[in-house]
Motif scaffolding. Structure first.
Motif, mmCIF file in Angstrom:
data_model
loop_
_atom_site.group_PDB
_atom_site.id
_atom_site.type_symbol
_atom_site.label_atom_id
_atom_site.label_comp_id
_atom_site.label_asym_id
_atom_site.label_seq_id
_atom_site.Cartn_x
_atom_site.Cartn_y
_atom_site.Cartn_z
ATOM 1 N N UNK A 134 56.666 -3.226 52.115
ATOM 2 C CA UNK A 134 58.034 -3.667 51.849
ATOM 3 C C UNK A 134 58.109 -5.180 52.021
ATOM 4 N N UNK A 135 59.177 -5.776 51.498
ATOM 5 C CA UNK A 135 59.388 -7.217 51.622
ATOM 6 C C UNK A 135 60.325 -7.496 52.798
ATOM 7 N N UNK A 136 59.910 -8.398 53.655
ATOM 8 C CA UNK A 136 60.685 -8.801 54.819
ATOM 9 C C UNK A 136 61.602 -9.950 54.409
ATOM 10 N N UNK A 137 62.902 -9.723 54.495
ATOM 11 C CA UNK A 137 63.891 -10.761 54.214
ATOM 12 C C UNK A 137 64.452 -11.253 55.544
ATOM 13 N N UNK A 138 63.881 -12.335 56.010
ATOM 14 C CA UNK A 138 64.304 -12.937 57.273
ATOM 15 C C UNK A 138 65.466 -13.880 56.946
ATOM 16 N N UNK A 139 66.677 -13.400 57.185
ATOM 17 C CA UNK A 139 67.888 -14.084 56.731
ATOM 18 C C UNK A 139 67.959 -15.531 57.211
ATOM 19 N N UNK A 140 67.591 -15.800 58.443
ATOM 20 C CA UNK A 140 67.660 -17.173 58.956
ATOM 21 C C UNK A 140 66.772 -18.121 58.147
ATOM 22 N N UNK A 141 65.579 -17.677 57.795
ATOM 23 C CA UNK A 141 64.668 -18.515 56.994
ATOM 24 C C UNK A 141 65.179 -18.676 55.571
ATOM 25 N N UNK A 142 65.668 -17.593 54.978
ATOM 26 C CA UNK A 142 66.197 -17.660 53.616
ATOM 27 C C UNK A 142 67.393 -18.605 53.567
ATOM 28 N N UNK A 143 68.238 -18.543 54.583
ATOM 29 C CA UNK A 143 69.416 -19.418 54.632
ATOM 30 C C UNK A 143 69.001 -20.887 54.638
ATOM 31 N N UNK A 144 67.953 -21.212 55.375
ATOM 32 C CA UNK A 144 67.459 -22.604 55.396
ATOM 33 C C UNK A 144 66.850 -22.976 54.047
ATOM 34 N N UNK A 145 65.991 -22.121 53.519
ATOM 35 C CA UNK A 145 65.296 -22.413 52.257
ATOM 36 C C UNK A 145 66.258 -22.568 51.082
ATOM 37 N N UNK A 146 67.333 -21.800 51.089
ATOM 38 C CA UNK A 146 68.257 -21.772 49.943
ATOM 39 C C UNK A 146 69.539 -22.545 50.195
ATOM 40 N N UNK A 147 69.538 -23.352 51.248
ATOM 41 C CA UNK A 147 70.687 -24.201 51.560
ATOM 42 C C UNK A 147 71.977 -23.399 51.724
ATOM 43 N N UNK A 148 71.886 -22.334 52.528
ATOM 44 C CA UNK A 148 73.050 -21.477 52.793
ATOM 45 C C UNK A 148 73.611 -21.741 54.191
ATOM 46 N N UNK A 149 73.456 -22.959 54.665
ATOM 47 C CA UNK A 149 73.967 -23.326 55.981
ATOM 48 C C UNK A 149 75.019 -24.409 55.830
ATOM 49 N N UNK A 150 76.007 -24.373 56.723
ATOM 50 C CA UNK A 150 77.070 -25.380 56.677
ATOM 51 C C UNK A 150 76.996 -26.232 57.938
ATOM 52 N N UNK A 151 78.081 -26.400 58.606
ATOM 53 C CA UNK A 151 78.185 -27.282 59.770
ATOM 54 C C UNK A 151 77.207 -26.914 60.879
ATOM 55 N N UNK A 152 76.916 -27.916 61.700
ATOM 56 C CA UNK A 152 76.095 -27.699 62.885
ATOM 57 C C UNK A 152 77.033 -27.434 64.056
ATOM 58 N N UNK A 153 76.798 -26.339 64.766
ATOM 59 C CA UNK A 153 77.604 -25.971 65.919
ATOM 60 C C UNK A 153 76.923 -26.529 67.170
ATOM 61 N N UNK A 154 77.505 -27.575 67.725
ATOM 62 C CA UNK A 154 76.931 -28.245 68.903
ATOM 63 C C UNK A 154 76.837 -27.306 70.102
ATOM 64 N N UNK A 155 77.871 -26.480 70.277
ATOM 65 C CA UNK A 155 77.932 -25.586 71.432
ATOM 66 C C UNK A 155 76.761 -24.604 71.451
ATOM 67 N N UNK A 156 76.414 -24.071 70.279
ATOM 68 C CA UNK A 156 75.333 -23.084 70.189
ATOM 69 C C UNK A 156 74.023 -23.672 69.664
ATOM 70 N N UNK A 157 74.059 -24.971 69.362
ATOM 71 C CA UNK A 157 72.868 -25.669 68.888
ATOM 72 C C UNK A 157 72.235 -24.965 67.690
ATOM 73 N N UNK A 158 73.088 -24.627 66.708
ATOM 74 C CA UNK A 158 72.595 -23.980 65.494
ATOM 75 C C UNK A 158 73.570 -24.227 64.344
ATOM 76 N N UNK A 159 73.073 -24.005 63.128
ATOM 77 C CA UNK A 159 73.912 -24.169 61.953
ATOM 78 C C UNK A 159 74.710 -22.898 61.684
ATOM 79 N N UNK A 160 75.821 -23.052 60.983
ATOM 80 C CA UNK A 160 76.692 -21.941 60.623
ATOM 81 C C UNK A 160 76.279 -21.438 59.238
ATOM 82 N N UNK A 161 76.174 -20.128 59.106
ATOM 83 C CA UNK A 161 75.758 -19.506 57.859
ATOM 84 C C UNK A 161 76.889 -19.476 56.839
ATOM 85 N N UNK A 162 76.589 -19.873 55.601
ATOM 86 C CA UNK A 162 77.518 -19.712 54.483
ATOM 87 C C UNK A 162 77.236 -18.315 53.926
#
Length: 174
Positions: A31-59
């Motif tokens: 089967x194909x593993x779809x690692x959403x966090x990696x796909x979001x980075x590769x396909x520019x599906x991230x928005x603002x950076x959340x300072x509190x959680x030190x991570x980007x917000x998913x579009x």
């Protein structure tokens, strides 16, 4: 046309073992593993950076558009810590991994999570937030809770899911 292979969602709090389990299932099944966090980075599906959680917000909308065609093929293992925004039609089964709070705390500490992110994720696990989210988002009979504290649990979970895939494919052979 119906899928020849099922789609699986593996969800749970960060640190419960979703990626390890996904990778092993895909090695055993092809089967194909779809690692959403990696796909979001590769396909520019991230928005603002959340300072509190030190991570980007998913579009979420952009990500769903990105994944739609892939999901129709079947044979996907989707790995993400959230699940309520994915279309119900995408998945044939949902596994929510759960971990003992002490084990989870140690895993997230080892990853270097800041205090706020660490505490919030442990609280999320204590209150079974992601299990409840899955139960609210999908038909009750396709949501299954799996314990994921150690290597024995991991091995048992891999075997269980691979057996489920085999049975699904037998049941849906045409």
């Amino acid at each position: 046309m119906s899928r020849r292979k099922p789609n699986i969602l593996l969800t749970g709090t960060p640190g419960v073992g979703k990626s390890t389990l996904s990778e092993e299932i895909c090695k055993r099944t092809g089967f194909e593993w779809l690692e959403v966090s990696k796909i979001a980075k590769q396909c520019d599906c991230l928005t603002n950076y959340d300072e509190k959680y030190e991570s980007y917000v998913l579009d979420e909308d952009k990500l769903l558009d990105e994944l739609e065609n892939r999901m129709t093929e079947g044979g996907k293992v989707v790995d993400y810590h959230g699940c309520d925004f994915f279309p119900e039609r995408w998945f044939d089964i949902v596994f929510v991994l759960r971990t003992n709070n002490t084990v989870l705390y140690d895993r997230l500490t080892e990853r270097g999570y800041n205090k706020k992110k660490l505490e919030d994720n442990v609280q999320c696990e204590i209150f079974q937030t992601l299990l409840d989210e899955a139960r609210d988002s999908y038909q009750e009979d396709i949501v299954h809770e799996l314990q994921s504290d150690n290597d024995d649990d991991m091995s048992s979970n891999i075997d269980r899911i691979v057996k489920w895939i085999d049975q699904w494919q037998k049941d849906h052979a045409s």
